[in-house]
Design a protein around this motif. Structure first.
Motif, PDB file in Angstrom:
ATOM      1  N   SER A 295      90.981  79.730  43.330  1.00 32.47           N
ATOM      2  CA  SER A 295      91.465  78.621  44.136  1.00 32.47           C
ATOM      3  C   SER A 295      92.654  79.065  44.975  1.00 32.47           C
ATOM      4  O   SER A 295      93.307  80.069  44.697  1.00 32.47           O
ATOM      5  N   ILE A 296      92.936  78.294  46.009  1.00 32.04           N
ATOM      6  CA  ILE A 296      94.067  78.585  46.873  1.00 32.04           C
ATOM      7  C   ILE A 296      95.366  78.512  46.088  1.00 32.04           C
ATOM      8  O   ILE A 296      96.343  79.210  46.389  1.00 32.04           O
ATOM      9  N   HIS A 297      95.397  77.690  45.056  1.00 31.55           N
ATOM     10  CA  HIS A 297      96.622  77.531  44.260  1.00 31.55           C
ATOM     11  C   HIS A 297      96.902  78.792  43.436  1.00 31.55           C
ATOM     12  O   HIS A 297      98.065  79.166  43.253  1.00 31.55           O
ATOM     13  N   ILE A 298      95.845  79.440  42.947  1.00 26.81           N
ATOM     14  CA  ILE A 298      96.035  80.716  42.250  1.00 26.81           C
ATOM     15  C   ILE A 298      96.579  81.753  43.228  1.00 26.81           C
ATOM     16  O   ILE A 298      97.461  82.554  42.894  1.00 26.81           O
ATOM     17  N   LEU A 299      96.089  81.722  44.463  1.00 30.75           N
ATOM     18  CA  LEU A 299      96.570  82.655  45.481  1.00 30.75           C
ATOM     19  C   LEU A 299      98.050  82.415  45.777  1.00 30.75           C
ATOM     20  O   LEU A 299      98.817  83.364  45.967  1.00 30.75           O
ATOM     21  N   MET A 300      98.454  81.154  45.783  1.00 27.54           N
ATOM     22  CA  MET A 300      99.867  80.849  45.999  1.00 27.54           C
ATOM     23  C   MET A 300     100.719  81.403  44.867  1.00 27.54           C
ATOM     24  O   MET A 300     101.832  81.902  45.086  1.00 27.54           O
ATOM     25  N   ASP A 301     100.197  81.337  43.642  1.00 26.43           N
ATOM     26  CA  ASP A 301     100.930  81.931  42.514  1.00 26.43           C
ATOM     27  C   ASP A 301     101.065  83.441  42.695  1.00 26.43           C
ATOM     28  O   ASP A 301     102.111  84.024  42.378  1.00 26.43           O
ATOM     29  N   GLY A 337      94.775  76.677  54.135  1.00 27.42           N
ATOM     30  CA  GLY A 337      95.275  75.700  53.169  1.00 27.42           C
ATOM     31  C   GLY A 337      96.408  74.867  53.730  1.00 27.42           C
ATOM     32  O   GLY A 337      96.514  73.664  53.434  1.00 27.42           O
ATOM     33  N   LEU A 338      97.263  75.467  54.543  1.00 30.76           N
ATOM     34  CA  LEU A 338      98.341  74.704  55.180  1.00 30.76           C
ATOM     35  C   LEU A 338      97.778  73.668  56.147  1.00 30.76           C
ATOM     36  O   LEU A 338      98.215  72.510  56.165  1.00 30.76           O
ATOM     37  N   LYS A 339      96.802  74.081  56.945  1.00 29.27           N
ATOM     38  CA  LYS A 339      96.211  73.153  57.911  1.00 29.27           C
ATOM     39  C   LYS A 339      95.519  71.994  57.214  1.00 29.27           C
ATOM     40  O   LYS A 339      95.536  70.862  57.715  1.00 29.27           O
ATOM     41  N   ALA A 340      94.924  72.272  56.058  1.00 29.92           N
ATOM     42  CA  ALA A 340      94.233  71.224  55.299  1.00 29.92           C
ATOM     43  C   ALA A 340      95.186  70.444  54.407  1.00 29.92           C
ATOM     44  O   ALA A 340      94.744  69.546  53.678  1.00 29.92           O
ATOM     45  N   GLN A 341      96.473  70.818  54.424  1.00 24.86           N
ATOM     46  CA  GLN A 341      97.502  70.164  53.614  1.00 24.86           C
ATOM     47  C   GLN A 341      97.206  70.273  52.117  1.00 24.86           C
ATOM     48  O   GLN A 341      97.532  69.375  51.343  1.00 24.86           O
ATOM     49  N   ARG A 342      96.620  71.388  51.733  1.00 28.11           N
ATOM     50  CA  ARG A 342      96.328  71.618  50.322  1.00 28.11           C
ATOM     51  C   ARG A 342      97.445  72.390  49.644  1.00 28.11           C
ATOM     52  O   ARG A 342      97.557  72.377  48.420  1.00 28.11           O
ATOM     53  N   VAL A 343      98.228  73.134  50.439  1.00 29.10           N
ATOM     54  CA  VAL A 343      99.339  73.901  49.894  1.00 29.10           C
ATOM     55  C   VAL A 343     100.539  73.734  50.814  1.00 29.10           C
ATOM     56  O   VAL A 343     100.411  73.242  51.947  1.00 29.10           O
TER      57      VAL A 343
END
Length: 363
Positions: A295-301, A337-343
């Motif tokens: 997930s994008i959230h794992i990538l942010m970690d 993810g930024l454009k989709a406002q997910r992160v």
């Protein structure tokens, strides 16, 4: 009364400082010696493990007595045998003569000249040590040609023991094309000016260029500059690197605490080539690529882990544009993810990343 401006370090004065260093204490004396020669500057040094070999070799006896430089000495010996390589090899392999080699690594010296990201001086040095490399010729294999005698490639490539250390370390300016000593902000101005001049010289060509499309409607020609209206406003990646640094969370940190610049400035076939490739002073232990099905959230970690590892906020971004340590797909995924406002990223970093994703660049 205004204070007189500081005298920027120049190649000739730096070479004089390096020549006076005692190899026994050169590592400790380098920065103090430069500070003494150039009052008002706060110098620091960073070394990079990028082993290289100089093409200078010497001929010595086992006790270290020097006979001469290898190439002229070997040329003269070959002449004694009438150019017969086999005869020379058979003669020399029975002697106790040895050859040396100089091994070096890069060292970069920095000194700030102001508060901006590009306000500093960089000096590119080689830190070199002379080692005993082996016997004068390979006793087990006859050389194939004269060049193998003059510039042998067979000596060991592993790290020699300290007992084989003969001289050094000595420091010298590296023969980088036009980039051994630079004031970075002035160098960036040069990069921008050269690029503008190159593009302006092509104005007549670009104004006459068309893009031709063929389809059911027939042939359509569109002026190139209508398709790429900002062609003359191109910003070199070197300038974008420093602009992105100043516009991001990395700004409170000095660039030279994390990066050295491998600079080039030369003319090839009548055209000026000027720029640099940034080299991380602290590479990552492992390259970061987007994991499959993560997930994008794992990538942010993961990018937060990178920033902690190198001690630089938004550091993952600059490792990404370096072109090796962080895969560009990481940046593109986070931009989506930024454009989709997910992160979320800090606002300055989000703006820099989205600007990069709109027009990517890498070194």
């Amino acid at each position: 009364m205004n204070a007189s401006p500081l005298r920027l370090p120049d190649a000739g004065s730096i070479e004089a400082v390096l020549a006076d260093l005692d190899p026994a204490s050169a590592d400790n004396d380098l920065v103090p010696a430069l500070a003494h020669a150039f009052p008002g500057f706060q110098f620091s040094v960073a070394r990079i493990d990028d082993d290289y070999w100089r093409d200078t070799r010497s001929v010595i006896r086992p006790d270290g007595t020097r006979i001469g430089e290898l190439r002229p000495w070997m040329t003269a010996e070959l002449a004694k045998d009438g150019g017969a390589i086999d005869a020379l090899w058979r003669r020399l392999k029975e002697t106790d003569l040895q050859i040396t080699e100089w091994r070096g690594t890069s060292a970069f010296v920095f000194a700030p000249t102001g508060p901006g990201a590009a306000d500093y001086v960089q000096i590119a040095l080689g830190r070199e040590i002379e080692w005993r490399a082996g016997p004068i010729v390979n006793p087990n294999y006859r050389p194939f040609g004269q060049e193998e005698l003059l510039d042998p490639s067979w000596p060991r490539t592993d790290r020699p023991p300290q007992s084989d250390r003969l001289a050094g370390p000595v420091y010298r300016l590296l023969g980088r094309a036009g980039g051994a000593v630079i004031h970075v902000r002035s160098f960036l101005d040069r990069c921008g000016r050269i690029e503008r001049e190159k593009r302006e010289a092509k104005r007549p060509e670009m104004e006459g260029r068309v893009i031709r499309e063929v389809g059911p409607w027939g042939t359509r020609e569109t002026p190139f500059l209508e398709v790429v209206p900002d062609w003359f406003d191109y910003v070199p990646r070197e300038l974008r690197f420093f602009r992105d640094w100043e516009d991001s969370s990395a700004r409170p940190h000095r660039v030279f605490e994390h990066w050295a610049l491998d600079v080039r400035d030369y003319t090839h076939k009548g055209e000026r080539e000027v720029g640099f490739v940034p080299r991380p002073l602290q590479p990552l232990a492992e390259r970061l690529a987007p994991p499959k099905d993560a997930s994008i959230h794992i990538l942010m970690d993961r990018i937060e882990d990178v920033d902690r590892e190198i001690g630089l906020p938004f550091g993952w971004f600059f490792l990404m544009i370096h072109g090796h340590w962080v895969d560009p797909d990481v940046g593109l995924a986070i931009a989506q993810g930024l454009k989709a406002q997910r992160v979320r990223l800090p606002d300055p970093d989000a703006r820099v990343l989205l600007r990069w994703a709109d027009r990517t660049y890498r070194f």
